[in-house]
Write a protein that holds these residues in place. Structure first.
Motif, PDB file in Angstrom:
ATOM      1  N   LEU A  18       0.823  -1.217   0.000  1.00 52.83           N
ATOM      2  CA  LEU A  18       0.000   0.000   0.000  1.00 52.83           C
ATOM      3  C   LEU A  18       0.853   1.262   0.000  1.00 52.83           C
ATOM      4  N   GLU A  19       1.914   1.268   0.781  1.00 53.17           N
ATOM      5  CA  GLU A  19       2.784   2.441   0.817  1.00 53.17           C
ATOM      6  C   GLU A  19       3.503   2.643  -0.514  1.00 53.17           C
ATOM      7  N   GLU A  21       2.378   1.755  -3.470  1.00 52.17           N
ATOM      8  CA  GLU A  21       1.375   2.284  -4.391  1.00 52.17           C
ATOM      9  C   GLU A  21       1.186   3.782  -4.190  1.00 52.17           C
ATOM     10  N   GLU A  22       1.216   4.232  -2.942  1.00 53.58           N
ATOM     11  CA  GLU A  22       1.068   5.664  -2.656  1.00 53.58           C
ATOM     12  C   GLU A  22       2.240   6.468  -3.219  1.00 53.58           C
ATOM     13  N   VAL A  23       3.464   5.930  -3.044  1.00 50.73           N
ATOM     14  CA  VAL A  23       4.638   6.615  -3.601  1.00 50.73           C
ATOM     15  C   VAL A  23       4.529   6.693  -5.117  1.00 50.73           C
ATOM     16  N   GLU A  24       4.145   5.585  -5.758  1.00 55.73           N
ATOM     17  CA  GLU A  24       3.988   5.570  -7.224  1.00 55.73           C
ATOM     18  C   GLU A  24       2.967   6.620  -7.651  1.00 55.73           C
ATOM     19  N   ARG A  25       1.846   6.680  -6.950  1.00 57.81           N
ATOM     20  CA  ARG A  25       0.776   7.606  -7.316  1.00 57.81           C
ATOM     21  C   ARG A  25       1.232   9.057  -7.185  1.00 57.81           C
ATOM     22  N   ASN A  26       1.946   9.366  -6.123  1.00 55.41           N
ATOM     23  CA  ASN A  26       2.410  10.740  -5.915  1.00 55.41           C
ATOM     24  C   ASN A  26       3.456  11.155  -6.944  1.00 55.41           C
ATOM     25  N   HIS A  40      -1.234   1.732 -13.055  1.00 57.56           N
ATOM     26  CA  HIS A  40      -1.887   0.944 -12.014  1.00 57.56           C
ATOM     27  C   HIS A  40      -1.290  -0.469 -12.061  1.00 57.56           C
ATOM     28  N   LYS A  69       8.229   5.384   7.340  1.00 57.69           N
ATOM     29  CA  LYS A  69       7.469   5.721   6.137  1.00 57.69           C
ATOM     30  C   LYS A  69       8.317   5.447   4.903  1.00 57.69           C
ATOM     31  N   SER A 121       9.435  10.182  -3.293  1.00 59.02           N
ATOM     32  CA  SER A 121       8.302  11.060  -2.996  1.00 59.02           C
ATOM     33  C   SER A 121       8.693  12.515  -3.191  1.00 59.02           C
TER      34      SER A 121
END
Length: 412
Positions: A18-19, A21-26, A40, A69, A121
């Protein structure tokens, strides 16, 4: 406030997904008003590398007191490829074998590492995290015998180019083109003057090893690529006057008497690995794209090009192993690309893409939209150690480019 520590460690799929995926999205979403592409990963951050012979994913974890983090990540894989050179195969008496062309020369292979998916990030950049990740993955490359490392990035990605070329010792090596064609609502008509044959995995391996094994970046484990569940097949196109739809002579018969003109390509199903999405498009661009779809749907007989809905997650197919020869090879390549378009339409994909050398003679036969394509991608390479293959290779990073490259679909 405690001391801030950056720890680089191996990715743990059970707790890091999950973390990550968040880094990829940002990192994927570009600045306001500028379109960018978001990937995705369909719940598997390793999907871009797990089909390679050897692979590793690292994360950079920031520790501040009891808080942890993930603020960065990198992927790497290792495979054995040809340098694009060939040497004579000599008999015991020093004379060259003279049985047939594919026995008279051998490709020169080297162990090559590939870096992809470097992400930091936005709020934690300029802290040396990217450099830490690159140094650590290169250490793993060396420990596993890799002789070269390379990476690919857009030519206008100044941050990435500065990191790799100024701080990590990489140099610009090749500048291929990424060609992207939208999948329209209507099928592409396939000329009756062309016969298309689907090869078995064994036939495809034989053809590629005989005809492509000295092309730069050709993977020694091509059999693993062709038998992978994501490979949808290898297809050969010839004039209908050469072979009818029922008269394929088999790959040995084909290679023993090559037609005057022929073309080949393979198709890889990215839709099963990841989905793409265009972010940051203006309302005007979205409206124009929708208009083309409406007109194409109402008047399909006109064959008006339409832009599929790329503003929500969509699938894609990748064309690789493109090649051929003869005066009509470009035309045959275009027909094969039309065939691939129709297959992608059947599978519900929105784009068909490929990557070829900037000097590839067949690229003029590959349909693509310039606005969706990248005319000049940068491949940068670094020599990690001595080249332990044949001494005539020298330093591959200093070799001039050939006309073609073999793009491995496992590294997208």
């Amino acid at each position: 406030m405690g001391e801030v520590v950056i720890l680089v460690r191996e990715y743990d799929g059970e707790k890091d997904c999950l973390e990550v995926e968040e880094v990829e999205r940002n990192c994927e979403v570009g600045p306001s008003g500028k379109m960018s592409l978001f990937t995705h990963m369909l719940g598997d951050p390793l999907s871009r590398i797990r089909h390679s012979p050897a692979f590793l994913m690292l994360v950079a974890e920031m520790k501040m007191g009891a808080e942890k983090k993930i603020v960065g990540l990198i992927r790497g894989c290792i495979k054995t490829v040809t340098c694009g050179k060939k040497v004579s195969r000599l008999g015991k008496n020093g004379h060259q074998y003279a049985s047939d062309n594919h026995n008279r020369s051998l490709p020169i292979y080297t162990k090559l590492a590939y870096i992809l998916g470097l992400r930091v990030s936005p709020s934690h950049r300029r802290m040396g995290i990217g450099l830490k990740l690159v140094n650590r993955v290169e250490q793993w490359f060396r420990e596993n015998g890799a002789e070269y490392s390379y990476m690919a990035t857009e030519k206008d990605n100044e941050a990435s180019l500065t990191l790799f070329t100024h701080r990590c010792g990489y140099s610009k090596f090749r500048t291929p083109s990424i060609l992207v064609q939208p999948v329209f609502a209507h099928q592409v008509k396939i000329s009756k003057e062309v016969s298309i044959f689907k090869l078995t995995a064994s036939e495809a391996e034989t053809l590629y090893r005989r005809q492509f094994s000295t092309v730069e970046f050709f993977p020694r484990d091509i059999d693993s690529v062709l038998t992978n569940k994501l490979n949808l097949g290898t297809f050969v196109a010839v004039s209908s006057n050469t072979y009818s739809s029922q008269s394929w002579p088999g790959v040995e018969g084909f290679l023993s008497d090559l037609p005057k003109s022929w073309a080949v390509l393979s198709i890889w199903n990215n839709k099963e690995v990841f989905m793409l999405e265009v972010c940051g498009a203006s309302r005007i661009k979205r409206a124009l794209a929708k208009t083309t779809r409406v007109v194409d749907r109402v008047f399909p007989w006109m064959g008006i090009p339409s832009v599929p809905n790329v503003f929500r997650p969509f699938g894609s197919h990748f064309l690789y192993g493109l090649g051929g020869n003869g005066p009509h090879a470009v035309k045959l390549t275009k027909v094969l690309c039309g065939f691939a378009h129709n297959l992608a339409r059947k599978h519900g994909c929105s784009i068909v893409a490929t990557e070829v050398s900037g000097q590839e003679p067949l690229r003029v036969g590959i349909p693509h939209w310039k606005r969706l394509s990248c005319e000049e991608d940068y491949w940068c390479m670094k020599r990690l150690g001595e080249d332990y293959s044949d001494g005539s290779v020298g330093d591959w990073t200093k070799c001039p480019p050939g006309f073609s490259i073999f793009v491995d679909p496992r590294e997208l």
